[in-house]
Motif scaffolding. Structure first.
Motif, short mmCIF file in Angstrom:
data_model
loop_
_atom_site.label_atom_id
_atom_site.label_comp_id
_atom_site.label_asym_id
_atom_site.label_seq_id
_atom_site.Cartn_x
_atom_site.Cartn_y
_atom_site.Cartn_z
N LEU A 145 12.17 27.20 -22.14
CA LEU A 145 12.85 28.47 -22.35
C LEU A 145 11.91 29.48 -22.99
O LEU A 145 11.81 30.63 -22.58
CB LEU A 145 14.04 28.21 -23.27
N LEU A 148 9.21 30.51 -20.69
CA LEU A 148 9.75 31.44 -19.71
C LEU A 148 9.84 32.85 -20.30
O LEU A 148 9.43 33.84 -19.67
CB LEU A 148 11.14 30.96 -19.29
N LEU B 9 16.62 37.56 -11.86
CA LEU B 9 17.01 36.85 -13.04
C LEU B 9 18.25 37.50 -13.62
O LEU B 9 18.22 38.03 -14.70
CB LEU B 9 15.88 36.86 -14.04
N GLY B 10 19.31 37.49 -12.90
CA GLY B 10 20.54 38.00 -13.46
C GLY B 10 20.39 39.42 -13.92
O GLY B 10 20.83 39.79 -15.00
N ILE B 15 21.88 50.13 -13.65
CA ILE B 15 21.69 51.17 -14.55
C ILE B 15 21.24 52.36 -13.80
O ILE B 15 20.22 52.93 -14.05
CB ILE B 15 20.68 50.79 -15.56
N THR B 449 9.84 41.83 -14.71
CA THR B 449 11.27 41.94 -14.96
C THR B 449 11.72 43.38 -14.71
O THR B 449 10.92 44.31 -14.73
CB THR B 449 11.63 41.57 -16.40
N LYS B 451 13.31 45.44 -16.51
CA LYS B 451 13.01 46.39 -17.57
C LYS B 451 11.55 46.83 -17.52
O LYS B 451 11.24 48.01 -17.62
CB LYS B 451 13.32 45.75 -18.92
N PRO C 34 13.27 49.25 -24.59
CA PRO C 34 14.55 48.98 -23.92
C PRO C 34 15.49 50.19 -23.91
O PRO C 34 16.35 50.28 -23.04
CB PRO C 34 15.13 47.82 -24.73
N ILE C 38 18.27 51.18 -21.06
CA ILE C 38 19.69 51.04 -21.35
C ILE C 38 20.39 52.37 -21.09
O ILE C 38 21.53 52.42 -20.64
CB ILE C 38 19.88 50.59 -22.82
N ILE C 82 22.52 44.49 -23.80
CA ILE C 82 23.19 44.79 -22.54
C ILE C 82 24.70 44.76 -22.66
O ILE C 82 25.40 45.63 -22.16
CB ILE C 82 22.77 43.79 -21.44
N ALA C 262 20.42 32.15 -22.01
CA ALA C 262 19.06 32.56 -22.35
C ALA C 262 18.30 32.99 -21.10
O ALA C 262 17.56 33.97 -21.10
CB ALA C 262 18.34 31.42 -23.04
N TYR C 263 18.52 32.25 -20.03
CA TYR C 263 17.83 32.56 -18.78
C TYR C 263 18.20 33.95 -18.28
O TYR C 263 17.34 34.75 -17.90
CB TYR C 263 18.21 31.49 -17.75
N GLN C 264 19.49 34.25 -18.32
CA GLN C 264 19.91 35.58 -17.90
C GLN C 264 19.39 36.64 -18.85
O GLN C 264 18.99 37.73 -18.45
CB GLN C 264 21.44 35.65 -17.82
N ILE C 266 16.68 36.53 -20.47
CA ILE C 266 15.26 36.74 -20.18
C ILE C 266 15.12 37.71 -19.01
O ILE C 266 14.32 38.63 -19.04
CB ILE C 266 14.56 35.40 -19.89
N GLY C 267 15.95 37.53 -18.00
CA GLY C 267 15.93 38.45 -16.86
C GLY C 267 16.27 39.87 -17.26
O GLY C 267 15.70 40.83 -16.75
N ASN C 268 17.21 40.00 -18.17
CA ASN C 268 17.61 41.33 -18.62
C ASN C 268 16.74 41.84 -19.75
O ASN C 268 16.96 42.95 -20.24
CB ASN C 268 19.05 41.31 -19.14
N GLN C 269 15.83 41.00 -20.21
CA GLN C 269 15.03 41.30 -21.41
C GLN C 269 15.95 41.70 -22.55
O GLN C 269 15.73 42.68 -23.25
CB GLN C 269 14.02 42.41 -21.12
N ILE C 271 16.51 41.00 -25.65
CA ILE C 271 15.74 40.29 -26.68
C ILE C 271 16.60 39.61 -27.75
O ILE C 271 16.35 38.46 -28.09
CB ILE C 271 14.69 41.23 -27.33
N ILE C 274 17.81 36.33 -26.43
CA ILE C 274 16.73 35.35 -26.28
C ILE C 274 16.37 34.78 -27.64
O ILE C 274 16.30 33.57 -27.85
CB ILE C 274 15.46 35.99 -25.66
#
Lengths: 299, 576, 306
Positions: A145, A148, B9-10, B15, B449, B451, C34, C38, C82, C262-264, C266-269, C271, C274
């Protein structure tokens, strides 16, 4: 995955390099593992000459009108992928990246882990405590994790991936080396050497280091397999190396989008990955049996 | 296909840049019905009487980021908000025609600046509170409150042309002078300048009717995450990271043509299931009622399941070309990161246009998308049917090579290319990379990503990038003015630094023109100019796919609106 | 003993602080802003600025860290960029499913691993042992997600015995647990086998045999009982790492647990999410190690970690 590596080498080991040659014949695992690794490495190294196509060339006849990849055929032995590229060629080339990441990140594990383990074991005291707390910290991170997240932030390049795996994965190595050092230091002949006036540094290089080799070699071999799996895992989760360079984890992820009607990409990449990792695990196991008769299967 | 809001990744949808929302240009353009019949589901029994009751289960690839219509700005949130909240006006079933929703009717003054809305007097929120005109004033004030917690509205800019809105926004006025409520059921809005598309802005979810009493009671933070109070057919029972549960609003005002109370369904359960392949299999096994682009991150049918579903379930599929497009932006800045940028040379950009084979993109997307030759979708008002020859590029590698030679790049060069990291975009990226390799341009692909992609692209420093745009409301200004006006370089929407004073002038003129024909002409000039400048390589237009179980009825698609939960009904015995 | 426990707890706290610092520095010192994202494309600079202030991004990094840790002491992990909900509430709704999955995987490892360990120990060096050991080696080498996809396709889609992923009760748990069990059981198998072989050579076992106890009785009464101790220790540590290690399983089987969250994120950053999940999963690892160490200290005072 890599966190479990420690379990296999947890038993204290003693190197008996002298018996190495003799034992080799008794342990077919070592041969078989080494053979697999050599074959996979050769295929990867020779990829530019033996692969039937370029791994990045797209072929119009590899996709149907509906964009469905063609299956295994004489032209595309393992079928085509969703972009109309030859899967066999990509599997061959993909081995280069996987092996490269596995080996290089292991070397980082090895260097960082061994140096810190030696320092902790030899100096003891507060140095030991500090190093071991850092080791605990690194080991406590949810490995995949966090890797990643880091790769997502740093950007997924070959360099970032192997650095991340290398930097996050040395904990077990450090622990094993330190444990070994502590054990060796207590041995009678080391005590004797110390009594005769040998310096700590001399003891470390002359006596301790050679004795640490055994478990370190075993662990390093297993670590290569674990790191290959970890890198493929990152790739599968979308944080692989940048296209169009193929790598097995990325191919599994790619193959997923065509899985239900063109599964060959996913099968081929997965099988190549498994064979390679089996090779390293076999070699590692075999070496442990030789270097550590204690944990070897009894006769 | 591959919108950045697609998934990966989801990704949080959109936006804006790509996934924003709504609305439709009240004019003609291609009627969606022409593409495939809009209503759907069990066609055989569509004429039979709707059945009251029952419930459906759906999958969504992502949770709702914002429940509060004032701050929601993505497709997943809009899908839920449109079932719960209503606006003054909306779009007629399956079309671009604006019709009254909470407003029965309205008048526009001669100068096009004053709108007088007569509201329905039989509308209640689901808690029984009556809806009155001042509720819209309350909502508008929330939209223009830049200090709002936890997050100010991302749509405030759409409403700044209302008289006094800017002053209120800047904190210089306590009320918005351009909004009046002569009585409980009349709302008068005055604009600074006439705006052709103002009704379309009102049809976006931002200016929904919200219950002020309720909002003050629960607070903005809860309104955005777990509590909702609207006048729509459903109310929110649960909203969290795993599921959204909507139940029938007992006080809903609208009835069907036979006088039955709407909605028909008692309950809609939306499960958040990130893995779209599994979602497709759920549908195939009959566990979910339908899949739609709004729930499935843009596709409707995930690419992995597309060939299978189109073979096995063709009759259950509805197609709806969407007002969302994809393109490869070519940065026109003379230097990037201190290095000269070959793309600033027109000939190089044209070479790239000629080297791009659109049919390849369509093929690797399994034919699920349409080609694109200009920065407007073919379903949109203002679309140019016959582009000037100078604005048209046919796939021609030798011509492309020749142009490269003329530009002094016979041996090619290396270029940086940026995109969001997700499996479908990956395919497009690699296809484009191999197309450009034919003319000696080596692409360094950076898949990052969402962002990081936006940060890079919006800073105007991405040399080439794959991006997309989905309508906020169906008007060409939302595409052309937002993406090519040089005044949009600073806010980061004009990501390739396109700057042409002539184009700016046309765009500014069209923005506030009330003459439809003149606007179309101006926009056609813009499109031809931009294309002959080769500012973008337009790649594909998205097509939305809807797969509907045969036991689901009353479903229809729309080029603007989201899934019609209010009119869906199911055969008895199909409760899930 | 008391001093040992205190020392171990002290070490654990130091490790946790170390984790928080490293994770915070690496995750929050991200260059991309971010707030701009956003806010959306039509947002005014005022709005962007306000969001930046709302998120506390205008403060220097050390101040952000101290603020974060201050909140953490009050059980507050911050707010999702998010979804605007508290990270704690997001995580707590996912903790149950992850615990369930980890437990399922763990039990499956034991169910597969322990009988095979006993079997191979009893038949050491016979063909069956070699075959099973070879299979175990392959099991260890399988990428879980790949195996998961194969099983999902075979038993969820082709032959529809199990659900195609999703979070739920036992029925949903079986396939992911088997997947993980296959790849993880070999560790238990090998450990048990080697300790059993050790124990079998001990004097008291030989004595029992000599006294004419049946082989069955010897194995289960004498050998297994003693050989299980290291297995139990390993199992204790394993469950801590398992919680963190199920990301791939959760992703593959669409299991709405912390790994997926957490995986999602990470995709959305996203933070804060995470950071929260990383921190919490690390706490579990440290906690389980601590418990095992302390229990071990009681059971066998000679073997004290460190």
């Amino acid at each position: 995955m890599s966190t479990n590596v420690g379990a296999v080498v947890q038993a204290p080991t003693k190197a008996r390099t002298g018996k190495f040659k003799k034992s080799l014949k008794r342990y077919p695992l070592v041969y078989l593992g080494a053979l697999i690794i050599v074959i996979m490495a050769l295929l990867a190294i020779l990829a530019p000459w033996i692969s039937p196509h370029s791994p990045i060339a797209t072929f119009n006849n590899a996709l149907s009108e509906q964009g469905i990849p063609v299956g295994p055929s004489r032209e595309f032995l393992l079928g085509a992928d969703g972009n109309g590229r030859d899967v066999l060629s990509r599997v061959l080339w993909g081995g280069r990246i996987s092996l490269l990441i596995g080996l290089l990140s292991m070397i980082i594990n090895l260097v960082v882990g061994t140096v810190l383990g030696l320092i902790a074991g030899v100096f003891g005291g507060w140095v030991d405590a500090l190093v071991m707390r850092i080791t605990d910290t690194v080991l406590a991170f949810p490995f995949l994790l966090f890797a990643l997240a880091l790769v997502a932030i740093l950007g997924s390049s070959l360099w970032n991936i192997l650095l991340t795996i290398g930097i996050l994965g040395w904990g077990v190595m450090a622990r094993v080396v330190r444990g070994q050092v502590l054990q060796v230091r207590e041995l009678e002949y080391v005590q004797a050497a110390r009594a005769l006036g040998a310096t700590e540094w001399r003891i470390m290089f002359r006596i301790v280091l050679p004795n640490v080799f055994g478990p370190v070699i075993v662990l390093s071999t297993l670590q290569v397999g674990a790191n290959i799996l970890a890198a493929a895992g990152l790739s599968y989760l979308g944080m692989g190396i940048q296209p169009p360079t193929p790598d097995w984890g990325g191919m599994i992820q790619d193959g997923l989008t065509t899985y239900t009607y063109a599964p060959w990409e996913m099968y081929s990449a997965g099988i190549a990955l498994v064979i390679t990792v089996v090779g390293f695990n076999m070699l590692g196991d075999g070496l442990r049996d030789i270097l550590d008769p204690q944990s070897a299967t009894r006769q | 296909m591959s919108l950045s809001w697609k998934k990966g990744l989801g990704t949080v949808a959109s936006i804006g840049m790509i996934g924003a929302l709504l609305a439709g240009c009240g004019t003609n353009s291609t009627s969606p019905a022409s593409s495939n019949g809009t209503s759907a589901g069990g066609t055989s029994s569509d004429n039979s009487k709707p059945v009251e009751g029952g419930s459906i289960t759906l999958d969504s690839t992502q949770a709702v980021p914002d429940l509060d219509p004032a701050v929601a700005f993505d497709t997943t949130s809009a899908e839920v908000d449109y079932a719960v909240y209503q606006q003054l006006v909306t779009y007629d079933k399956g079309s671009y025609n604006i019709v009254g929703d909470l407003a029965k009717n309205w008048e526009v003054s001669q100068d096009g600046k004053t709108y007088t809305f007569h509201l329905r007097d039989d509308v209640k929120y689901s808690n029984g509170d009556p809806m009155v005109a001042s509720d819209f004033v309350f909502e508008l004030e929330r939209l223009l409150d830049k200090k709002m917690q936890p997050k100010p509205s991302p749509g405030s800019q759409f409403f700044l042309d209302i008289e006094g809105a800017q002053a209120y926004y800047d904190g210089q006025a306590k009320t918005i002078s351009g909004v009046k409520t002569p009585d409980d059921h009349t709302l008068v809005i005055t604009l600074v300048k006439p705006e052709q598309f103002f009704l379309k802005i009102l049809a976006m979810p931002f200016l929904s009717a919200v219950d002020p009493k309720f909002v003050k009671q629960v607070g903005n933070a809860k309104l955005d995450t777990s509590e909702a109070m609207g006048t729509g057919p459903f109310e929110v029972q649960t909203n969290n990271q795993n599921e959204v549960v909507l139940v029938r609003n007992p006080n809903y005002w609208q009835k069907d043509s036979d006088g039955n109370k709407l909605p028909y369904l008692d309950k809609v359960t939306i499960n958040v299931n990130n893995n779209e392949q599994v979602d497709a299999l759920h549908w195939e096994q009959g566990q979910t009622a339908f899949m739609s682009p709004w729930l499935m991150g843009g596709d409707g049918i995930p690419p992995s399941a597309y060939p299978t579903i189109m073979t096995k379930y063709k009759n259950d599929v509805l197609k709806q070309p969407q007002n969302s497009i994809y393109y490869i932006g070519l940065n026109m800045k003379p230097t990037l990161d201190g290095k000269p940028n070959p793309l600033s040379n027109l000939k190089v950009r044209q070479a790239i246009e000629y080297a791009t084979d659109d049919s390849q993109f369509i093929k690797i997307n399994n034919g699920a998308v349409e080609g694109l030759n200009q920065p407007l979708p073919n379903t949109m008002e203002g679309y140019v049917k016959n582009l000037d020859p100078s604005a048209t590029y046919k796939y021609d590698v030798s011509k492309a090579k020749e142009l490269m030679k003329e530009a002094g790049y016979a041996n090619g060069f290396t270029a940086e290319y940026w995109n969001e990291n997700n499996p479908t975009d990956k395919k497009d990226d690699q296809a484009f990379q191999s197309m450009l390799s034919q003319i000696g341009i080596k692409l360094d692909i950076h898949e990052v990503t969402w962002k990081d992609f936006l940060t890079k692209a919006m800073s105007g420093t991405a040399q080439m990038y794959w991006s997309g745009w989905q309508q906020d409301f169906p008007d060409p200004s939302d595409f052309l003015n937002t993406l090519f006006n040089s005044n949009q370089i600073e806010p980061g929407n004009n990501m390739n630094n396109y700057s042409n004073p002539q184009v700016d002038q046309w765009l500014n003129e069209a923005e506030y023109s009330t003459d439809s024909q003149q606007r179309d002409e101006l926009y056609a000039k813009v499109i031809n100019k931009v294309m002959s400048d080769a500012a973008w390589v337009p790649t594909i237009q998205n097509v939305g796919y809807y797969t509907i179980q045969p036991w689901v009825h009353g479903f229809y698609t729309s080029p603007v609106m989201y899934d019609p939960f209010g009119t869906i009904w199911v055969d008895p015995g199909h409760n899930s | 003993m008391g001093a040992y426990i205190i020392r171990r707890i002290g070490q654990a706290i130091i490790v946790l602080i170390g984790i928080s610092i490293i994770a915070f520095l690496l995750l929050y010192a991200v260059p991309a802003d971010p707030a701009r994202i956003i806010a959306g494309p039509h947002a005014t600079p005022d709005v962007v600025n306000q969001i930046r202030i709302n998120l506390g991004l205008n403060l220097p990094i050390w101040e952000q860290y101290l603020k974060y840790m201050g909140n953490l002491l009050h059980g507050n992990l911050g707010t999702s960029y998010i979804f605007h909900t508290s990270v704690m509430s997001q995580i707590s709704s996912r903790m149950g499913p992850t615990a369930e999955l980890a437990l399922g995987c763990w039990i499956m490892e034991l169910i597969i691993g322990i009988p095979l360990g006993i079997y191979t120990a009893r038949h050491a060096n016979k063909v069956r042992d070699v075959v099973i050991s070879a299979l175990a080696l392959i099991g260890i080498s399988l990428p879980v997600y790949w195996l998961g996809l194969l099983l999902l396709f075979a038993f969820g889609f082709k032959i529809q015995i199990f659900p195609l992923g999703g979070t739920g009760g036992i029925y949903y748990l079986i396939l992911p647990s088997i997947t993980y069990g296959i790849t993880g059981a070999a560790y238990y198998m090998r450990l048990l086998k080697s300790t059993m072989l050790d124990v079998m050579n001990q004097d008291y076992v030989r004595t029992a045999r000599a006294k004419g106890a049946s082989e069955r009785r010897v194995i289960y009464r004498h050998v297994l009982r003693n050989a299980l101790i290291p297995v139990i220790t390993f199992a204790g540590i394993d469950i801590g790492t398992l919680l963190a290690g199920v990301v791939l399983i959760e992703e593959t089987f669409n299991w709405n647990g912390m790994g997926m969250l957490a995986y999602q994120a990470i995709g959305n950053q996203d933070i804060p999410v995470i950071m929260g999940t990383v921190l919490l999963l690390a706490v579990f690892v440290v906690l389980f190690n601590l418990i095992v160490d302390i229990v071990y200290g009681f059971v066998d005072p000679r073997i004290r970690y460190d």
